[in-house]
Design an enzyme around this catalytic site. Sequence first.
Site: not given
Ligand SMILES: [Zn+2]
Length: 211
Positions: A95-98, A136, A164, A166
Amino acid sequence: MEAFDFDDGLSDEQVLASGIDTLAVEEATEALIRALGEDSNREGLRNTPKRVARMYSELLNGYGMDPDRLVNDALFHVSYDEMVIVRDIEFYSMCEHHMLPIIGRAHVAYIPNGKVLGLSKIPRIVDMFARRLQVQERMTREIADFISDLLEPHGVAVVVEGFHLCMSMRGIKKQDARMTTSAMHGAFRKNVATRQEFLDNISRGARPLQI
Ligand SMILES: [Zn+2]
């Protein structure tokens, strides 16, 4: 300096082909280890920056993949015009956020319009988009758009189920939350029966997502 066996099965060519600046990743990882308050020189961590850099060259090698080479020699002209379904394609993304893993399965279908793609290429297309920093929803759309542009079929459908880390390791800490996303083009969007045929197929004998 002694040679270190990373035991990761990666050749130098594979590391290079990923397109990732492994030296910069190494330096950044060492800085991160120090920023976390750890001693980057202690035995267990000494080779970690190198290991991490090589790992990313594998986990995120989708950036370095050439789509033309990927489908090379695998496009066939046929008159077959029934639905082609490849289901339960396992994938690993980040995931690109975490920058934590997304683990899941993708199901892909299309209705040919004169062109079909070699069967093994569909999972490779999924990998090309999964092995990047992703969300996603975008990954689902990118897979559908790519197949649409490549085959100009009567329709394309992609359903992705993702787990996920995260969401389970941090934040809301929901162990079992799965996310399902879909992208429907052409006949799958316009025709309820076509869409339903695909959805029935992928739910038939569906195994729960294992992690
Ligand atoms: Zn994430």
